[in-house]
Scaffold this motif. Structure first.
Motif, PDB file in Angstrom:
ATOM      1  N   PHE A   1     -12.321 -19.583 -14.358  1.00 21.56           N
ATOM      2  CA  PHE A   1     -11.736 -20.216 -12.980  1.00 21.56           C
ATOM      3  C   PHE A   1     -12.264 -19.549 -12.107  1.00 21.56           C
ATOM      4  N   ASN A   2     -12.610 -20.356 -10.087  1.00 18.20           N
ATOM      5  CA  ASN A   2     -12.820 -19.853  -9.404  1.00 18.20           C
ATOM      6  C   ASN A   2     -11.965 -19.485  -8.297  1.00 18.20           C
ATOM      7  N   ILE A   3     -12.139 -18.695  -7.403  1.00 23.62           N
ATOM      8  CA  ILE A   3     -10.834 -18.090  -6.207  1.00 23.62           C
ATOM      9  C   ILE A   3     -11.740 -17.996  -5.676  1.00 23.62           C
ATOM     10  N   ASN A   4     -11.041 -17.829  -4.445  1.00 22.66           N
ATOM     11  CA  ASN A   4     -11.332 -17.384  -2.814  1.00 22.66           C
ATOM     12  C   ASN A   4     -10.651 -16.773  -2.732  1.00 22.66           C
TER      13      ASN A   4
ATOM     14  N   LEU B   1      -4.610 -11.489 -11.367  1.00 22.46           N
ATOM     15  CA  LEU B   1      -5.787 -10.685 -11.227  1.00 22.46           C
ATOM     16  C   LEU B   1      -5.231  -9.430 -10.522  1.00 22.46           C
ATOM     17  N   ILE B   2      -5.152  -8.650 -10.891  1.00 22.75           N
ATOM     18  CA  ILE B   2      -4.690  -7.197  -9.772  1.00 22.75           C
ATOM     19  C   ILE B   2      -4.968  -6.947  -8.739  1.00 22.75           C
ATOM     20  N   PHE B   3      -4.690  -6.711  -7.785  1.00 24.10           N
ATOM     21  CA  PHE B   3      -5.323  -6.204  -6.003  1.00 24.10           C
ATOM     22  C   PHE B   3      -5.123  -5.442  -5.577  1.00 24.10           C
ATOM     23  N   GLU B   4      -6.261  -4.601  -4.874  1.00 26.58           N
ATOM     24  CA  GLU B   4      -5.667  -3.550  -3.586  1.00 26.58           C
ATOM     25  C   GLU B   4      -5.623  -4.462  -2.819  1.00 26.58           C
ATOM     26  N   LYS B   5      -4.159  -4.535  -1.676  1.00 29.84           N
ATOM     27  CA  LYS B   5      -4.425  -4.996  -0.766  1.00 29.84           C
ATOM     28  C   LYS B   5      -4.033  -3.697   0.535  1.00 29.84           C
ATOM     29  N   GLN B   6      -4.712  -4.227   1.460  1.00 30.55           N
ATOM     30  CA  GLN B   6      -5.603  -3.659   2.564  1.00 30.55           C
ATOM     31  C   GLN B   6      -4.368  -3.845   3.455  1.00 30.55           C
ATOM     32  N   HIS B   7      -3.100  -3.148   4.452  1.00 28.54           N
ATOM     33  CA  HIS B   7      -2.617  -3.626   5.446  1.00 28.54           C
ATOM     34  C   HIS B   7      -2.908  -2.769   6.912  1.00 28.54           C
ATOM     35  N   ILE B   8      -3.222  -3.036   7.946  1.00 28.37           N
ATOM     36  CA  ILE B   8      -3.075  -2.297   9.266  1.00 28.37           C
ATOM     37  C   ILE B   8      -2.761  -2.325  10.203  1.00 28.37           C
ATOM     38  N   HIS B   9      -1.611  -1.732  10.042  1.00 28.99           N
ATOM     39  CA  HIS B   9      -0.521  -1.554  11.568  1.00 28.99           C
ATOM     40  C   HIS B   9      -0.850   0.183  12.528  1.00 28.99           C
ATOM     41  N   ASP B  10      -0.688  -0.388  14.127  1.00 29.95           N
ATOM     42  CA  ASP B  10      -0.325   0.455  15.035  1.00 29.95           C
ATOM     43  C   ASP B  10      -1.617   1.488  14.310  1.00 29.95           C
ATOM     44  N   HIS B  11      -2.736   0.620  14.107  1.00 31.33           N
ATOM     45  CA  HIS B  11      -4.138   1.667  14.041  1.00 31.33           C
ATOM     46  C   HIS B  11      -4.005   2.353  12.561  1.00 31.33           C
TER      47      HIS B  11
ATOM     48  N   HIS C   1      -1.094  -1.902  -0.883  1.00 33.24           N
ATOM     49  CA  HIS C   1      -0.203  -2.410  -1.572  1.00 33.24           C
ATOM     50  C   HIS C   1      -1.009  -3.040  -2.841  1.00 33.24           C
ATOM     51  N   VAL C   2      -0.736  -2.647  -3.974  1.00 33.10           N
ATOM     52  CA  VAL C   2      -0.883  -3.854  -4.894  1.00 33.10           C
ATOM     53  C   VAL C   2       0.209  -4.779  -5.182  1.00 33.10           C
ATOM     54  N   ILE C   3      -1.344  -6.397  -5.694  1.00 33.84           N
ATOM     55  CA  ILE C   3      -0.846  -7.270  -5.391  1.00 33.84           C
ATOM     56  C   ILE C   3      -1.374  -7.722  -6.959  1.00 33.84           C
ATOM     57  N   ALA C   4      -0.668  -8.740  -7.012  1.00 33.46           N
ATOM     58  CA  ALA C   4      -0.804 -10.079  -8.313  1.00 33.46           C
ATOM     59  C   ALA C   4      -1.070 -11.129  -7.810  1.00 33.46           C
ATOM     60  N   TYR C   5      -2.495 -11.348  -8.516  1.00 35.09           N
ATOM     61  CA  TYR C   5      -2.671 -13.251  -7.814  1.00 35.09           C
ATOM     62  C   TYR C   5      -2.443 -13.727  -8.832  1.00 35.09           C
ATOM     63  N   ASP C   6      -2.099 -15.080  -8.800  1.00 30.82           N
ATOM     64  CA  ASP C   6      -2.127 -15.880 -10.225  1.00 30.82           C
ATOM     65  C   ASP C   6      -2.639 -17.527  -9.386  1.00 30.82           C
TER      66      ASP C   6
ATOM     67  N   CYS D   1      -3.692 -20.250 -11.209  1.00 32.54           N
ATOM     68  CA  CYS D   1      -3.232 -21.235 -11.199  1.00 32.54           C
ATOM     69  C   CYS D   1      -2.111 -21.695  -9.823  1.00 32.54           C
ATOM     70  N   ALA D   2      -1.000 -20.719  -9.483  1.00 34.50           N
ATOM     71  CA  ALA D   2      -0.338 -20.769  -7.939  1.00 34.50           C
ATOM     72  C   ALA D   2      -0.877 -20.796  -6.880  1.00 34.50           C
ATOM     73  N   LYS D   3      -1.862 -20.035  -7.405  1.00 41.92           N
ATOM     74  CA  LYS D   3      -2.309 -19.300  -5.944  1.00 41.92           C
ATOM     75  C   LYS D   3      -1.456 -18.918  -5.022  1.00 41.92           C
ATOM     76  N   SER D   4      -0.736 -17.755  -5.678  1.00 43.94           N
ATOM     77  CA  SER D   4       0.533 -17.662  -5.446  1.00 43.94           C
ATOM     78  C   SER D   4      -0.169 -15.130  -5.856  1.00 43.94           C
ATOM     79  N   ILE D   5       0.761 -15.085  -4.567  1.00 43.17           N
ATOM     80  CA  ILE D   5       0.902 -13.253  -4.081  1.00 43.17           C
ATOM     81  C   ILE D   5       2.134 -12.517  -4.512  1.00 43.17           C
ATOM     82  N   ASN D   6       2.280 -12.124  -5.965  1.00 42.74           N
ATOM     83  CA  ASN D   6       3.000 -11.275  -5.667  1.00 42.74           C
ATOM     84  C   ASN D   6       3.342 -10.000  -5.537  1.00 42.74           C
TER      85      ASN D   6
END
Length: 352
Positions: free
Chosen positions: A301-304, A321-331, A336-341, A343-348
């Motif tokens: 598959f392809n993903i963006n 696919l298990i990614f590390e997600k970066q979040h910036i708030h108040d500098h 966070h660790v997320i699972a990207y599906d 097929c469903a194009k969803s994040i958990n």
């Protein structure tokens, strides 16, 4: 029990008990403790217990001083990611200077790198199930030349003997040396099996530090210094025969390559994750069957991806696919660790 039951029967019983009971046995008898840490017993125990596949996530806890390596093991089945186990990190692996090499049959392998010269000082094999670590000192190979030498370490468990092996490859522009350490013998020995497969007198090849173990093979991504990524290839090391093999990427992959390529395990296949030159697609995921005679590559598959998805840990058995997600708030930056599906194009969010 030892007064009335023969030791052979005791061994037979212990190969069939659950792992938690086996750990408790180590505090009862020094003989049992020595037994269940031997390579032969581990091999016999493994034959009686099906290995449940787990997905390992490692991260650095910067809230402690000094920063500590942390490990989470998640059951990689249809319950993913419900069953998590936060592993207790042994003291020998707390510091930042340890780099994970890989994992096989429930064992984790690390190298301790000297940041002063980026040389590997020692290798550590950690068995979280029985809370045991083995420290192996690196064997110094005598150089036959004066040019710069690069080293890489691979780790895997031989499927025939269930004996852990460490493979050390030292190479420069004019020579290559391969040594194999078997945990049961605790001896480094030279391996001369077709090592010239990686020797090019007119080129210099480097091994990616990350490797995956699939169906009895250690797999590396290998690239040629100064050449475009289209010349990359996969090198396999057979843990049984101790022979190397090269697999060239087909043109359909080479033509879409850009700069970043990683190898991961997808069930018993090699997953090739690569950036593309297509402006509409960020990542392509391909699969190669190790035991397929043709060793053909199949596009999955392809993903963006979103710009704040940084590090890719790997793929689960069902293709998430298990990614590390970066979040910036108040500098302030958090991860966070997320699972990207795909097929469903969803994040958990995995709540780690």
């Amino acid at each position: 029990m030892s007064d009335h039951v023969s030791f052979d029967i005791q061994i037979e019983i212990m190969t069939r008990v659950p792992i938690k009971s086996l750990i408790r046995f180590t505090s009862v008898s020094k003989t049992w403790k020595s037994l269940n840490r031997s390579s032969k017993f581990i091999a016999d125990y493994t034959k009686h217990h099906s290995q449940r596949q787990h997905f390992l996530i490692t991260y650095m806890n910067h809230s402690s001083y000094p920063p500590q390596n942390c490990f989470v093991s998640i059951a990689d089945d249809n319950t993913f990611p419900e069953h998590k186990l936060f592993l207790t990190t042994p003291n020998s692996l707390i510091l930042e200077e340890f780099v994970i090499v890989g994992n096989s049959h429930g064992l984790l392998c690390f190298t301790r790198v000297l940041f002063s010269n980026w040389k590997i000082a020692e290798v550590i094999i950690w068995n979280p199930s029985i809370r045991k670590t083995d420290v192996i000192q690196m064997h110094k190979v005598k150089k036959s030349c004066s040019c710069y030498q690069d080293s890489v370490v691979g780790f895997g468990v031989c499927p025939n003997t269930i004996d852990p092996k460490i493979v050390k490859i030292c190479r420069c522009k004019c020579n290559v040396e391969v040594e194999v350490f078997t945990l049961s013998s605790r001896v480094w020995r030279s391996s001369l099996s077709n090592t010239n497969i990686m020797l090019r007198k007119d080129a210099s090849f480097c091994f990616d530090d990350d490797n995956v173990v699939i169906d009895g093979f250690i797999c590396w991504l290998v690239y040629e210094i100064g050449k475009p990524s289209s010349d990359d290839m996969i090198v396999l090391f057979d843990l049984t025969s101790e022979k190397f093999m090269e697999i060239q990427f087909p043109n359909k992959i080479r033509l879409s390559r850009q700069s970043t390529t990683k190898l991961f395990k997808l069930r018993e296949s090699v997953a090739v994750v690569l950036r593309t030159m297509n402006p509409n697609v960020d990542i392509e995921v391909w699969k190669m069957e190790i035991n397929d005679v043709t060793r053909s590559f199949t596009k999955l598959f392809n993903i963006n991806i979103l710009p704040d998805l940084s590090y890719l840990y790997g793929l689960t058995k069902n293709g998430q696919l298990i990614f590390e997600k970066q979040h910036i708030h108040d500098h302030k930056t958090s991860f966070h660790v997320i699972a990207y599906d795909p097929c469903a194009k969803s994040i958990n969010y995995l709540k780690i």
